[in-house]
Motif scaffolding. Sequence first.
Motif, PDB file in Angstrom:
ATOM      1  N   ALA A 264      -1.904  -3.365  22.498  1.00 18.51           N
ATOM      2  CA  ALA A 264      -2.476  -4.557  21.879  1.00 18.51           C
ATOM      3  C   ALA A 264      -3.180  -4.215  20.577  1.00 18.51           C
ATOM      4  CB  ALA A 264      -3.454  -5.237  22.832  1.00 18.51           C
ATOM      5  N   VAL A 265      -3.132  -5.172  19.648  1.00 19.25           N
ATOM      6  CA  VAL A 265      -3.915  -5.117  18.415  1.00 19.25           C
ATOM      7  C   VAL A 265      -4.699  -6.417  18.338  1.00 19.25           C
ATOM      8  CG1 VAL A 265      -3.875  -5.002  15.895  1.00 19.25           C
ATOM      9  CG2 VAL A 265      -2.235  -3.664  17.234  1.00 19.25           C
ATOM     10  N   VAL A 266      -6.013  -6.320  18.365  1.00 19.03           N
ATOM     11  CA  VAL A 266      -6.879  -7.495  18.321  1.00 19.03           C
ATOM     12  C   VAL A 266      -7.760  -7.382  17.089  1.00 19.03           C
ATOM     13  CG1 VAL A 266      -8.633  -8.863  19.508  1.00 19.03           C
ATOM     14  CG2 VAL A 266      -6.879  -7.645  20.833  1.00 19.03           C
ATOM     15  N   PRO A 402     -14.745  -5.540  34.052  1.00 14.86           N
ATOM     16  CA  PRO A 402     -13.291  -5.302  34.143  1.00 14.86           C
ATOM     17  C   PRO A 402     -12.745  -4.709  32.847  1.00 14.86           C
ATOM     18  CG  PRO A 402     -13.890  -7.523  34.881  1.00 14.86           C
ATOM     19  CD  PRO A 402     -15.102  -6.942  34.250  1.00 14.86           C
ATOM     20  N   ASP A 403     -11.595  -4.038  32.956  1.00 15.62           N
ATOM     21  CA  ASP A 403     -10.959  -3.477  31.758  1.00 15.62           C
ATOM     22  C   ASP A 403     -10.687  -4.601  30.763  1.00 15.62           C
ATOM     23  OD1 ASP A 403     -10.969  -0.984  32.883  1.00 15.62           O
ATOM     24  OD2 ASP A 403      -8.933  -1.160  33.693  1.00 15.62           O
ATOM     25  N   PRO A 404     -11.066  -4.408  29.481  1.00 15.10           N
ATOM     26  CA  PRO A 404     -10.931  -5.505  28.524  1.00 15.10           C
ATOM     27  C   PRO A 404      -9.487  -5.842  28.170  1.00 15.10           C
ATOM     28  CG  PRO A 404     -11.688  -3.515  27.426  1.00 15.10           C
ATOM     29  CD  PRO A 404     -11.720  -3.222  28.887  1.00 15.10           C
ATOM     30  N   VAL A 405      -8.563  -4.889  28.278  1.00 11.42           N
ATOM     31  CA  VAL A 405      -7.165  -5.135  27.919  1.00 11.42           C
ATOM     32  C   VAL A 405      -6.285  -4.812  29.120  1.00 11.42           C
ATOM     33  CG1 VAL A 405      -5.246  -4.505  26.406  1.00 11.42           C
ATOM     34  CG2 VAL A 405      -7.574  -4.614  25.487  1.00 11.42           C
ATOM     35  N   ARG A 406      -5.504  -5.801  29.521  1.00 11.99           N
ATOM     36  CA  ARG A 406      -4.548  -5.593  30.605  1.00 11.99           C
ATOM     37  C   ARG A 406      -3.227  -6.218  30.175  1.00 11.99           C
ATOM     38  NH1 ARG A 406      -6.083  -8.337  36.022  1.00 11.99           N
ATOM     39  NH2 ARG A 406      -5.195 -10.138  34.936  1.00 11.99           N
ATOM     40  N   ASN A 407      -2.211  -5.397  30.041  1.00 15.36           N
ATOM     41  CA  ASN A 407      -0.918  -5.853  29.544  1.00 15.36           C
ATOM     42  C   ASN A 407       0.178  -5.194  30.366  1.00 15.36           C
ATOM     43  OD1 ASN A 407       1.302  -6.684  28.145  1.00 15.36           O
ATOM     44  ND2 ASN A 407       0.692  -5.829  26.169  1.00 15.36           N
ATOM     45  N   SER A 408       0.760  -5.944  31.274  1.00 16.65           N
ATOM     46  CA  SER A 408       1.821  -5.406  32.133  1.00 16.65           C
ATOM     47  C   SER A 408       3.198  -5.866  31.681  1.00 16.65           C
ATOM     48  CB  SER A 408       1.577  -5.831  33.590  1.00 16.65           C
ATOM     49  OG  SER A 408       1.551  -7.242  33.703  1.00 16.65           O
ATOM     50  N   THR A 409       3.308  -6.430  30.468  1.00 19.56           N
ATOM     51  CA  THR A 409       4.598  -6.928  29.995  1.00 19.56           C
ATOM     52  C   THR A 409       5.468  -5.827  29.409  1.00 19.56           C
ATOM     53  OG1 THR A 409       3.800  -7.395  27.746  1.00 19.56           O
ATOM     54  CG2 THR A 409       3.500  -9.115  29.414  1.00 19.56           C
ATOM     55  N   SER A 411       5.338  -5.080  26.396  1.00 20.90           N
ATOM     56  CA  SER A 411       5.559  -5.510  25.025  1.00 20.90           C
ATOM     57  C   SER A 411       4.218  -5.578  24.299  1.00 20.90           C
ATOM     58  CB  SER A 411       6.244  -6.880  24.998  1.00 20.90           C
ATOM     59  OG  SER A 411       6.355  -7.362  23.679  1.00 20.90           O
ATOM     60  N   ARG A 412       4.217  -5.182  23.047  1.00 18.83           N
ATOM     61  CA  ARG A 412       2.986  -5.173  22.267  1.00 18.83           C
ATOM     62  C   ARG A 412       2.578  -6.611  21.908  1.00 18.83           C
ATOM     63  NH1 ARG A 412       0.512  -0.881  20.062  1.00 18.83           N
ATOM     64  NH2 ARG A 412      -0.810  -1.122  18.221  1.00 18.83           N
ATOM     65  N   ILE A 413       1.260  -6.861  21.901  1.00 19.24           N
ATOM     66  CA  ILE A 413       0.732  -8.169  21.549  1.00 19.24           C
ATOM     67  C   ILE A 413      -0.242  -8.015  20.385  1.00 19.24           C
ATOM     68  CG2 ILE A 413      -1.090  -7.965  23.294  1.00 19.24           C
ATOM     69  CD1 ILE A 413      -1.141 -10.985  23.473  1.00 19.24           C
ATOM     70  N   ARG A 414      -0.286  -9.026  19.531  1.00 20.12           N
ATOM     71  CA  ARG A 414      -1.211  -9.034  18.398  1.00 20.12           C
ATOM     72  C   ARG A 414      -1.979 -10.360  18.421  1.00 20.12           C
ATOM     73  NH1 ARG A 414      -1.398  -6.134  13.702  1.00 20.12           N
ATOM     74  NH2 ARG A 414       0.615  -5.168  14.247  1.00 20.12           N
ATOM     75  N   ALA A 438      -1.699 -15.689  18.124  1.00 14.76           N
ATOM     76  CA  ALA A 438      -1.205 -14.616  18.998  1.00 14.76           C
ATOM     77  C   ALA A 438       0.300 -14.518  18.888  1.00 14.76           C
ATOM     78  CB  ALA A 438      -1.620 -14.877  20.449  1.00 14.76           C
ATOM     79  N   SER A 439       0.793 -13.294  18.799  1.00 12.46           N
ATOM     80  CA  SER A 439       2.237 -13.064  18.760  1.00 12.46           C
ATOM     81  C   SER A 439       2.590 -11.940  19.713  1.00 12.46           C
ATOM     82  CB  SER A 439       2.690 -12.719  17.341  1.00 12.46           C
ATOM     83  OG  SER A 439       2.012 -11.575  16.852  1.00 12.46           O
ATOM     84  N   HIS A 440       3.670 -12.151  20.471  1.00 14.84           N
ATOM     85  CA  HIS A 440       4.190 -11.159  21.402  1.00 14.84           C
ATOM     86  C   HIS A 440       5.503 -10.623  20.824  1.00 14.84           C
ATOM     87  CE1 HIS A 440       1.525 -12.403  24.841  1.00 14.84           C
ATOM     88  NE2 HIS A 440       1.442 -13.467  24.055  1.00 14.84           N
TER      89      HIS A 440
END
Length: 478
Positions: A264-266, A402-409, A411-414, A438-440
Amino acid sequence: MPSRMRLVGYRPDQPVGDPFTVTGFGGAGFPEQATLRELVTPAQPYLAGAGMVRGDQQRQHSYWLRYLRRRGGPTGPKRVCVDLLVRFTTFDYVVTDTGPGLMPTRQHALADFPCWGVADLSVSPHAVGTGRNPFNKFNEVGSLVFDARLETGHGTVPAIRIGYRVHHEQTTVDGVVLTPAHDEVGSFLVHSDGLFEVADQSLATRTHFLVTPVNAGVHDRPPVPPHAARRPGGTRPAWHATGLTATPTVPAGVRPTPYADDTAVVTGFQGLDGPETLVVRDADGRPRTAMLDAVAPEPGALLLTYQAGAADRGAGRAGSVRLLLGLRFTVHRYLVAPAGVDRGGVDRPPEGSDIDAYYGDDPTTNRESWPELWHQGRRHPGLRQVALLVAGADGGPGRGGPDPVRNSTGSRIRLTLTPDWAPGDDGQPPELRIRWRASHCDDPSPVEGRLALRVDEAGRHTLTPLDEESRRHFTVTG
């Protein structure tokens, strides 16, 4: 402490949820008037009978409290997961006026012996993620009930103990017992310095409850100087505006601040300050100037969650995304200047102004007599040091949760968040709006929307979704 001092304002809530119910409460706190012997143990004999009343200092606190039961151990699937908010205000006590000759002596004696209390304590269920609360995957029958009581034995001042009772009935499917019947009790402590903690370090409570500070700063009960003690009728008056506008309307000092990891990029922001002056109008439509008071800021914070899950999957996407963000800020009041005084300095005090004192070439230096700005029935706050970042990245809200970033896809998210001031008008006060996009990588169509940081009828800051995409993807805690 004498038994006559009791918790005030306590009121139980109606049960929420079916078939697993949650019952919270609201309004609990210390009385606004007490004697020193009721607030301090032990108290000096010659001061024990001094009357204490609520002063003008206060801090707001909120904690995210999660109750979680899993099946088959700490890594098993969730059985029941309840998200709650614990909110309260801490305030200072000052010695009341007891007659000529006694007041100055007691003020000075107590100036370095500050007493603080707790008000407006509430525990309430809060929906986190797709509105499910409580989340009851196995359709268990049971209840979680909270109550509160005032007690001593925690230092020199009282504390409020929040007790809970949990009951789970046995769950049986096709004659197989999935979960046994279970009962448990435990408690938490709320201290008048803003600390909310598990009482007695109970292992069961620490295992099944997670405490995450949202807007929670443990303070040192700062002393109250004698001249600041509140006397009857001595509070700062309210000045009710019929309309107000912000000048300027462009946020200054904001710095885009990126966060990046493998998935992720936030890009958030920090360093944003709201307008220092407002143009306000009285009942006759005449303009006045309101200036931000830099004294006694109140820290504030909110947690918000961006989520994209099964309902948002594009072609070939699996899994879900959850980004936990922390919005931090400090709240200041606005003071309304006397007629004829604006932000620009003048060489001499305006004729007939009600300024108490005059220092140098700036008649706005002494603002002790200026009233607070109110609009639409509530105090109008100013914002400074606003930051919206990945939770815990700067040690702010969410740290230790909780963990701030959770991404099980896979795929990178912005996600990009950009602030913007809405100037408002006579019917709508200025507010901070946040544009997000937001873009996936696995979806060619980005999503975007807007959020608004506002003040609700109770005077608390809220982050409100302004469109359907924002309501679908963001959940706010705090």
